[in-house]
Design a protein around this motif. Structure first.
Motif, PDB file in Angstrom:
ATOM      1  N   VAL A  16       0.775  -1.165  -0.063  1.00  0.00           N
ATOM      2  CA  VAL A  16       0.089   0.117  -0.092  1.00  0.00           C
ATOM      3  C   VAL A  16       0.935   1.254   0.085  1.00  0.00           C
ATOM      4  O   VAL A  16       2.147   1.075   0.309  1.00  0.00           O
ATOM      5  CB  VAL A  16      -0.959   0.046   1.272  1.00  0.00           C
ATOM      6  N   ASP A  17       0.310   2.298  -0.305  1.00  0.00           N
ATOM      7  CA  ASP A  17       1.184   3.471  -0.318  1.00  0.00           C
ATOM      8  C   ASP A  17       1.583   3.773   1.213  1.00  0.00           C
ATOM      9  O   ASP A  17       0.845   3.783   2.076  1.00  0.00           O
ATOM     10  CB  ASP A  17       0.175   4.625  -0.795  1.00  0.00           C
ATOM     11  N   LEU A  18       2.920   4.307   1.323  1.00  0.00           N
ATOM     12  CA  LEU A  18       3.554   4.606   2.538  1.00  0.00           C
ATOM     13  C   LEU A  18       3.229   6.093   2.704  1.00  0.00           C
ATOM     14  O   LEU A  18       3.932   6.755   1.760  1.00  0.00           O
ATOM     15  CB  LEU A  18       5.187   4.362   2.331  1.00  0.00           C
ATOM     16  N   LEU A  19       2.473   6.507   3.524  1.00  0.00           N
ATOM     17  CA  LEU A  19       2.267   8.137   3.753  1.00  0.00           C
ATOM     18  C   LEU A  19       3.162   8.423   4.667  1.00  0.00           C
ATOM     19  O   LEU A  19       3.516   7.915   5.687  1.00  0.00           O
ATOM     20  CB  LEU A  19       0.697   8.188   4.217  1.00  0.00           C
ATOM     21  N   SER A  20       3.526   9.752   4.389  1.00  0.00           N
ATOM     22  CA  SER A  20       4.451  10.418   5.247  1.00  0.00           C
ATOM     23  C   SER A  20       3.873  11.073   6.534  1.00  0.00           C
ATOM     24  O   SER A  20       2.780  11.526   6.450  1.00  0.00           O
ATOM     25  CB  SER A  20       5.185  11.553   4.610  1.00  0.00           C
ATOM     26  N   PRO A  21       4.361  10.700   7.786  1.00  0.00           N
ATOM     27  CA  PRO A  21       3.602  10.960   9.144  1.00  0.00           C
ATOM     28  C   PRO A  21       4.118  12.353   9.305  1.00  0.00           C
ATOM     29  O   PRO A  21       3.681  13.167  10.421  1.00  0.00           O
ATOM     30  CB  PRO A  21       4.048  10.207  10.143  1.00  0.00           C
ATOM     31  N   ILE A  22       5.003  13.060   8.531  1.00  0.00           N
ATOM     32  CA  ILE A  22       5.709  14.236   9.146  1.00  0.00           C
ATOM     33  C   ILE A  22       5.881  14.848   7.639  1.00  0.00           C
ATOM     34  O   ILE A  22       5.940  14.342   6.483  1.00  0.00           O
ATOM     35  CB  ILE A  22       6.861  14.077   9.857  1.00  0.00           C
ATOM     36  N   ASP A  23       6.162  16.343   8.119  1.00  0.00           N
ATOM     37  CA  ASP A  23       6.532  17.031   6.773  1.00  0.00           C
ATOM     38  C   ASP A  23       8.246  16.916   6.676  1.00  0.00           C
ATOM     39  O   ASP A  23       8.845  17.081   7.645  1.00  0.00           O
ATOM     40  CB  ASP A  23       6.207  18.615   6.974  1.00  0.00           C
ATOM     41  N   VAL A  24       8.501  16.970   5.417  1.00  0.00           N
ATOM     42  CA  VAL A  24       9.990  16.834   5.217  1.00  0.00           C
ATOM     43  C   VAL A  24      10.360  17.871   4.208  1.00  0.00           C
ATOM     44  O   VAL A  24      10.125  17.795   3.340  1.00  0.00           O
ATOM     45  CB  VAL A  24      10.236  15.291   4.762  1.00  0.00           C
ATOM     46  N   PRO A  25      11.468  18.788   4.707  1.00  0.00           N
ATOM     47  CA  PRO A  25      12.014  18.917   6.004  1.00  0.00           C
ATOM     48  C   PRO A  25      10.852  19.519   6.892  1.00  0.00           C
ATOM     49  O   PRO A  25       9.729  20.010   6.473  1.00  0.00           O
ATOM     50  CB  PRO A  25      12.968  19.965   6.054  1.00  0.00           C
ATOM     51  N   ALA A  26      10.976  19.252   8.429  1.00  0.00           N
ATOM     52  CA  ALA A  26      10.005  19.667   9.202  1.00  0.00           C
ATOM     53  C   ALA A  26       9.908  21.201   9.605  1.00  0.00           C
ATOM     54  O   ALA A  26       8.894  21.713  10.080  1.00  0.00           O
ATOM     55  CB  ALA A  26      10.232  19.023  10.591  1.00  0.00           C
ATOM     56  N   ALA A  27      10.860  21.915   9.021  1.00  0.00           N
ATOM     57  CA  ALA A  27      10.783  23.428   9.132  1.00  0.00           C
ATOM     58  C   ALA A  27      11.867  23.920   8.029  1.00  0.00           C
ATOM     59  O   ALA A  27      12.525  23.055   7.376  1.00  0.00           O
ATOM     60  CB  ALA A  27      11.415  23.773  10.638  1.00  0.00           C
ATOM     61  N   ASP A  28      11.658  25.256   7.621  1.00  0.00           N
ATOM     62  CA  ASP A  28      12.348  25.625   6.720  1.00  0.00           C
ATOM     63  C   ASP A  28      13.838  25.666   7.232  1.00  0.00           C
ATOM     64  O   ASP A  28      14.166  25.743   8.493  1.00  0.00           O
ATOM     65  CB  ASP A  28      12.268  27.154   6.747  1.00  0.00           C
ATOM     66  N   ASN A  29      14.842  25.331   6.340  1.00  0.00           N
ATOM     67  CA  ASN A  29      16.131  25.164   6.765  1.00  0.00           C
ATOM     68  C   ASN A  29      17.188  25.569   5.804  1.00  0.00           C
ATOM     69  O   ASN A  29      16.724  25.649   4.591  1.00  0.00           O
ATOM     70  CB  ASN A  29      16.596  23.858   7.237  1.00  0.00           C
ATOM     71  N   GLU A  52       9.145  20.766   1.549  1.00  0.00           N
ATOM     72  CA  GLU A  52       9.439  20.547   0.049  1.00  0.00           C
ATOM     73  C   GLU A  52       9.838  19.310  -0.515  1.00  0.00           C
ATOM     74  O   GLU A  52       9.334  18.940  -1.549  1.00  0.00           O
ATOM     75  CB  GLU A  52      10.642  21.442   0.178  1.00  0.00           C
ATOM     76  N   ASP A  53      10.168  18.289   0.497  1.00  0.00           N
ATOM     77  CA  ASP A  53      10.652  17.028  -0.120  1.00  0.00           C
ATOM     78  C   ASP A  53       9.193  16.228  -0.159  1.00  0.00           C
ATOM     79  O   ASP A  53       8.981  15.574  -1.010  1.00  0.00           O
ATOM     80  CB  ASP A  53      11.526  16.349   0.715  1.00  0.00           C
ATOM     81  N   LEU A  54       8.690  16.123   1.179  1.00  0.00           N
ATOM     82  CA  LEU A  54       7.379  15.478   1.381  1.00  0.00           C
ATOM     83  C   LEU A  54       6.567  16.008   2.350  1.00  0.00           C
ATOM     84  O   LEU A  54       6.790  16.960   3.258  1.00  0.00           O
ATOM     85  CB  LEU A  54       7.731  14.076   2.154  1.00  0.00           C
ATOM     86  N   GLN A  55       5.180  16.250   1.938  1.00  0.00           N
ATOM     87  CA  GLN A  55       4.368  16.791   2.810  1.00  0.00           C
ATOM     88  C   GLN A  55       3.553  15.685   3.781  1.00  0.00           C
ATOM     89  O   GLN A  55       3.266  14.779   3.234  1.00  0.00           O
ATOM     90  CB  GLN A  55       3.097  17.491   1.857  1.00  0.00           C
ATOM     91  N   LYS A  56       3.272  15.858   4.724  1.00  0.00           N
ATOM     92  CA  LYS A  56       2.546  15.066   5.750  1.00  0.00           C
ATOM     93  C   LYS A  56       1.335  14.600   5.261  1.00  0.00           C
ATOM     94  O   LYS A  56       0.444  15.426   4.660  1.00  0.00           O
ATOM     95  CB  LYS A  56       2.251  15.676   7.132  1.00  0.00           C
ATOM     96  N   GLY A  57       1.030  13.265   5.039  1.00  0.00           N
ATOM     97  CA  GLY A  57      -0.070  12.603   4.501  1.00  0.00           C
ATOM     98  C   GLY A  57      -0.274  12.557   3.191  1.00  0.00           C
ATOM     99  O   GLY A  57      -0.967  11.697   2.707  1.00  0.00           O
ATOM    100  N   LYS A  58       1.076  12.777   2.476  1.00  0.00           N
ATOM    101  CA  LYS A  58       1.239  12.306   1.024  1.00  0.00           C
ATOM    102  C   LYS A  58       2.082  11.397   1.046  1.00  0.00           C
ATOM    103  O   LYS A  58       3.075  10.955   1.540  1.00  0.00           O
ATOM    104  CB  LYS A  58       1.849  13.690   0.258  1.00  0.00           C
ATOM    105  N   PRO A  59       1.990  10.166  -0.193  1.00  0.00           N
ATOM    106  CA  PRO A  59       2.760   9.201  -0.336  1.00  0.00           C
ATOM    107  C   PRO A  59       4.283   9.455  -0.574  1.00  0.00           C
ATOM    108  O   PRO A  59       4.652  10.586  -1.308  1.00  0.00           O
ATOM    109  CB  PRO A  59       2.224   8.649  -1.669  1.00  0.00           C
TER     110      PRO A  59
END
Length: 438
Positions: free
Chosen positions: A59-72, A163-170
């Motif tokens: 199944v799709d692996l959904l990201s549990p967090i934003d990546v990165p978690a903050a602007d860096n 920017e890399d991954l958004q929370k809840g997106k595959p």
């Protein structure tokens, strides 16, 4: 045009490789739809990251967090408010008010005319949206830097939250054949295990009165059974569950019982031998009793004769699934070529993979290659880099279907298409690398 196994193709006709591949894919898709109707929860299991190599994500692996978690910051340098660049001066001067490290955010804020020394990956402090790389700056003193305004624009060298991954997106899509890089991605999200498709159970057997196991002394006219070991290696590369059914004698009773026993335990049955002209007569009768199987003569070299289809569900098999069947040639090289061209992709497709075809690259032929139009050829070869840095390829020598050494010495196939003729030295040819496949 594709062909169904319940409309057998006579061995006297030759089928284009592409048509055979499409027919196999269509039947496998039918099996997948039937399997979904069964809806067996055991088709999916959860395994630890370090056990998931070459498994297929269920199944799709959904990201549990934003990546990165903050602007860096995207690099080592100095962070500041990009509005500082809106000036008539060609040079910008900023005062250094502190330092931000990765994992140790700066707690203060940055005002006009100020900057913060910042390391790659460090969280951007309040009031900063731009980073000037350290190598673009000149230190006026310990607390002041300068740089030319035309070296960057506002907002550069900053990685945005999500920017890399958004929370809840595959993060990884279902059907992925999992690789080490996927494990690193999952671990970066704090995910320690993955839902994967159940390993296919694949039964293998060799048929032939002349075959002997490795622990027996050869008598006149006999040979050691190498095909099961080649198939075992090929299947291990796909991380499947292998059921070794051994050597079966060339008689209808033994072969029929072996097929019944294998089908009762496996999702797929692969046999080698017994599909050539003459040999296929009693095998064809058995297959008509056990399922829908077509006997094909494919326009390819090596590996012309092949049987393909499904065996009906066997009593006692749970769940009651049909068994996918491949009857491969008996010649050792032909077994590996037909596995590469047809079986590997079908197994990946049946197991839910979304990428089943191996990639092709091109190389320059070092010497002429003889080829007759009207069939697809898979010639064993060695790929290397020539003195001018370009990829070049040469054949391993004799290309007979029984010469296993030609496979052992090779690191690729040269694939010559159905309509192609002779290849001249210096021509570009299609190459399929063995690495990761064979």
């Amino acid at each position: 045009m594709s062909h169904s196994p319940n409309q057998p193709i006579l061995l006297t006709s030759s089928l284009h490789v592409d048509h055979a591949r499409k027919a196999i894919a269509a039947l496998v898709d039918d099996l997948i739809q039937e399997s979904r109707a069964i809806n067996d929860p055991a088709d999916i299991e959860t395994v630890a990251l370090d056990k998931a190599i070459d498994r297929i994500l269920a199944v799709d692996l959904l990201s549990p967090i934003d990546v990165p978690a903050a602007d860096n910051s995207a690099m080592d340098g100095f962070a500041f408010d990009g509005q500082c660049l809106d000036t008539n001066s060609a040079v910008v001067s900023l005062s250094i008010v502190g330092t931000a490290y990765a994992g140790r955010p700066y707690e203060g804020s940055i005002g006009p005319g100020e900057c913060l020394k910042i390391m790659t990956g460090a969280v951007m402090p309040a009031g900063c949206d731009t980073v000037i790389p350290q190598e673009f700056t000149t230190a006026i003193n310990e607390l002041t830097i300068q740089f030319r305004q035309d070296q960057l624009k506002a907002g550069e060298n900053r990685r945005l939250r999500g920017e890399d991954l958004q929370k809840g997106k595959p993060a990884i899509e279902a059907g992925r054949l999992l690789r080490p890089s996927d494990f690193g991605l999952a671990a970066s999200l704090g995910i320690a295990s993955l839902p994967v498709k159940r390993k296919l159970k694949v039964a293998i057997l060799s048929s032939g009165d002349e075959l002997r196991p490795l622990d027996q002394i050869l008598d006149p006219g006999s040979i050691y059974d190498s095909n099961r070991y080649s198939l075992t290696g090929l299947l291990n590369r796909l991380n499947l569950e292998i059921i070794d059914c051994g050597i079966v004698r060339d008689d209808p009773t033994s072969l029929k019982q072996a097929f019944i026993d294998a089908a009762s335990r496996a999702d797929v049955l692969i046999s080698s031998g017994g599909v050539s002209v003459g040999e296929a007569d009693f095998t064809k009768q058995i297959m008509q009793e056990l399922g829908d199987v077509g006997f094909w003569k494919i326009a390819m070299r090596p590996g012309r004769p092949m049987a393909f289809g499904v065996l009906k569900p066997i009593a006692g098999k749970s769940p009651a699934r049909k068994t996918l069947f491949f009857g491969l040639p008996g010649n050792p090289v032909a077994v590996m070529v037909t596995f590469y061209q047809f079986v590997r992709s079908a197994l990946l497709q049946l197991n839910g993979a979304n990428q089943t075809e191996p990639p092709l690259v091109q190389a320059i032929a070092e010497a002429p290659i003889r080829k007759k139009p009207g069939r697809t050829e898979f010639q064993r070869a060695i790929l290397r880099r020539s003195s001018d840095g370009k990829p070049s390829v040469r054949l391993t020598g004799s290309q007979g279907a029984g010469i296993l050494r030609s496979m052992s010495e090779a690191n690729c196939f040269v694939i010559l298409g159905h309509e192609q003729g002779n290849i001249a030295a210096g021509d570009w040819v299609d190459i399929a690398l063995f690495d990761g496949l064979l």
